[in-house]
Structures are given as C-alpha cells and as structure tokens.
Design a protein around this motif. Structure first.
Motif, PDB file in Angstrom:
ATOM      1  N   GLU A  65       0.841  -1.194   0.000  1.00 11.46           N
ATOM      2  CA  GLU A  65       0.000   0.000   0.000  1.00 11.46           C
ATOM      3  C   GLU A  65       0.879   1.248   0.000  1.00 11.46           C
ATOM      4  O   GLU A  65       2.022   1.218   0.437  1.00 11.46           O
ATOM      5  CB  GLU A  65      -0.916   0.030   1.232  1.00 11.46           C
ATOM      6  CG  GLU A  65      -1.759  -1.224   1.421  1.00 11.46           C
ATOM      7  CD  GLU A  65      -1.112  -2.195   2.400  1.00 11.46           C
ATOM      8  OE1 GLU A  65       0.131  -2.100   2.594  1.00 11.46           O
ATOM      9  OE2 GLU A  65      -1.831  -3.037   2.959  1.00 11.46           O
ATOM     10  N   GLN A  66       0.306   2.349  -0.472  1.00 12.16           N
ATOM     11  CA  GLN A  66       1.041   3.616  -0.516  1.00 12.16           C
ATOM     12  C   GLN A  66       0.578   4.593   0.562  1.00 12.16           C
ATOM     13  O   GLN A  66       1.204   5.636   0.761  1.00 12.16           O
ATOM     14  CB  GLN A  66       0.864   4.265  -1.893  1.00 12.16           C
ATOM     15  CG  GLN A  66       1.353   3.400  -3.051  1.00 12.16           C
ATOM     16  CD  GLN A  66       2.827   3.055  -2.934  1.00 12.16           C
ATOM     17  OE1 GLN A  66       3.655   3.913  -2.613  1.00 12.16           O
ATOM     18  NE2 GLN A  66       3.179   1.796  -3.194  1.00 12.16           N
ATOM     19  N   ASP A  67      -0.507   4.280   1.254  1.00 12.50           N
ATOM     20  CA  ASP A  67      -1.110   5.229   2.204  1.00 12.50           C
ATOM     21  C   ASP A  67      -0.533   5.064   3.612  1.00 12.50           C
ATOM     22  O   ASP A  67      -1.278   4.935   4.590  1.00 12.50           O
ATOM     23  CB  ASP A  67      -2.630   5.053   2.235  1.00 12.50           C
ATOM     24  CG  ASP A  67      -3.053   3.651   2.663  1.00 12.50           C
ATOM     25  OD1 ASP A  67      -2.264   2.702   2.460  1.00 12.50           O
ATOM     26  OD2 ASP A  67      -4.162   3.503   3.224  1.00 12.50           O
ATOM     27  N   ARG A 101       5.891   5.219   8.000  1.00 14.40           N
ATOM     28  CA  ARG A 101       6.961   5.631   7.083  1.00 14.40           C
ATOM     29  C   ARG A 101       8.307   5.683   7.804  1.00 14.40           C
ATOM     30  O   ARG A 101       9.338   5.308   7.246  1.00 14.40           O
ATOM     31  CB  ARG A 101       6.631   6.993   6.474  1.00 14.40           C
ATOM     32  CG  ARG A 101       5.460   6.971   5.527  1.00 14.40           C
ATOM     33  CD  ARG A 101       5.263   8.304   4.823  1.00 14.40           C
ATOM     34  NE  ARG A 101       4.092   8.276   3.970  1.00 14.40           N
ATOM     35  CZ  ARG A 101       4.065   7.761   2.754  1.00 14.40           C
ATOM     36  NH1 ARG A 101       5.178   7.252   2.235  1.00 14.40           N
ATOM     37  NH2 ARG A 101       2.961   7.760   2.041  1.00 14.40           N
TER      38      ARG A 101
END
Length: 305
Positions: free
Chosen positions: A229-231, A237
């Motif tokens: 996923e990128q969210d 992060r």
C-alpha cells in the motif's frame, strides 16, 4: 479495556501457537526505555486465547505485540491499543496450484537429484543439529536477530530438512501450527554450499504433508519494512525508512522476491502496543531484537571494505 472479542478469533500473532499444554508458556521481554512488556511469542493451550493471557497474566501491564494480522490488530485498536503496519505476510493457499508452478517444479526436481526432504521428529540430537545448520547457513556468521521468530526446535514446532545422499543436512524449514488448518514458517535455513532448489523442495514437500493432514493455509511469515500500500502513516513511514537502512545486512526486497515465488496473496502485518506506541518503544524493539547490532555490523563491513 478487556479485549473480549478476541475470544472468538482463531488467529494469533506470528510465532504464537497452540498445543496440548495445560498452562500457557510465553517469551516476555521487559523493554527498558518504554517500560512495556513485549510478548514475543507464546505457546497456548488449545482453547486459550489472547484475551485469556491478557486477563490472567498481564492485566496491569503495558504490552507490545508484533506480527499481528488485521483481525487481531483491528480488535486491539477498538480496545484502545495503538497499531501500525510494519510489513507484509506472504500466504500460500494449499488448495491452489501455487506449489506446482513450472519454475518451482523445475527447481525441486533439480534439488531432489542430490537428496530428499524428510520431517524430523523432535529429539535433543535434532535440536543440536539444527543449531549446527544455523551456523553453517549463509548468514550464520553475522549477529542474529532475537525474538522476532522461533529459531529453536521445540516439541510444539515441526521440522522439515533436506538431507543429501551423505546424510548431511543442507537446509531446513521450522514451522509452527497454531490451528489444524494453518501453518507458519518460522525459520528458513540453507547451507552456503547447498545445491540449488532445496528451498523449493522443502516448501513443496512440507506443503504436501500439511495439505494431506488437512492444513489449508501456509504462511511464509513476515517481510518486514515492506508494503504494497502507498497510504502509510507518518510512524509507519519512519519505521520503514529506518528498516531500509539495513539493506546491506537485511534485504527486505530480496526476501520479498523470494517469498513471492510461492505466495498466493499478501496481507499487512501490524505492531500493536498498549497504551501507546512511542518512539521509545520502537527504539527498544530495534535494540532488543538485535536489529541495531546487525545494522552496525553492516556499517563496519562497508567501512572495512
């Protein structure tokens, strides 16, 4: 707040399992900076749940759990725990034909010219022999990670080994089986001099054995610091960024590529803490698990080169 909903969930954090014990046994580590108790893994009686363990043994403790699937993490989050994604878990659906893919069959056949895969019953000699194989493995001379997965052959684990024609162990898979229909990879070992394809042979043979016994889901365990996923949230992060600084000694992308040969699908893995997941807790986890030592060894080797 008590996590009563977990009483109806069979899933457990990675490296937790169930067996015919009458009392639970766990690996609990007191984290020095955050003061949390990290329950690295546990062996529970067949009817025991995470709720029982929390209520009866750790009711008043700050807790940290890793390797949680979404079902466990969402229930904990509803009870006030803080949760973040820290990696992904590869899953083999044993009802599919994933272990019969042409590339896997080819590598398996090549390896089986040099030996065979057998399941080894628990005994002290096998425990010692697995320790020897770990030292002979590709990264055996490096500092070893601690508490992130099981590394010792215990009666509640299962061991499949590749044995060559001279009766030498060339590779091994150590598994837990938290339910009759699920199995989890704990340890993958391969000697530096082992023939190609032995890991494919190990997974194929172990998968066939498990399926014949009624198992349907075979976990490849976690690829840490890796997400599909990128969210990602800021703390997610940060953990990913720190983890990827270890590429020289722990290549998450390479591990993903290897496991992707077998996996039918992927799901997120969560780190969960009560009452909150602080930076101190992350530093604790990074240090106590041996990640800091491993990263430092990689830095030393790069400078020496």
């Amino acid at each position: 707040m008590e996590v009563t909903a977990l009483a109806n969930i069979d899933e457990l954090p990675l490296s937790w399992t169930r067996t015919h014990l009458t009392r639970p046994r766990w690996q609990a580590i007191k984290l020095p900076l955050s003061g949390l108790t990290w329950l690295a893994y546990a062996t529970l009686p067949a009817t025991f749940t995470l709720t029982h363990l929390q209520r009866e043994y750790f009711a008043n403790s700050g807790l940290l759990l890793r390797g949680c699937p979404s079902s466990v993490a969402s229930t904990l989050a509803a009870a006030g725990w803080e949760t973040i994604r820290v990696g992904i878990e590869g899953i083999i659906d044993l009802t599919s034909d994933s272990l019969s893919r042409r590339s896997i069959r080819k590598m398996t056949r090549a390896a089986l010219r040099f030996g065979s895969v057998i399941e080894v019953p628990w005994n002290p000699a096998a425990v010692a022999r697995l320790r020897w194989l770990a030292r002979e493995a590709r990264y055996g001379a490096r500092p070893q990670l601690r508490y992130l997965f099981r590394t010792v052959f215990e009666p509640e684990t299962r061991l499949f080994v590749f044995v060559d024609t001279a009766d030498e162990w060339q590779g091994a898979l150590l598994l837990t089986q938290p339910t009759p229909t699920t199995a989890v990879t704990e340890l993958m070992l391969r000697r530096v001099t082992a023939p190609s394809g032995i890991m494919e042979a190990l997974f194929t043979t172990a998968g066939q054995h498990l399926y014949a016994e009624g198992c349907r889901t075979f976990s490849l365990n976690e690829v840490p610091f890796y997400h599909l996923e990128q969210d990602l949230r800021p703390l997610e992060r940060l953990v990913t960024l720190v983890g990827r600084q270890m590429t020289a000694v722990y290549n998450a992308h390479g591990l993903y590529r290897f496991k992707a040969k077998f996996a039918d699908f992927w799901r997120p893995v969560y780190l969960c803490a009560r009452p909150r997941l602080s930076i101190r807790a992350l530093v604790d986890l990074f240090t106590v698990s041996g990640c800091l030592e491993l990263a430092a060894s990689g830095l030393y080797r790069r400078r020496a080169a």
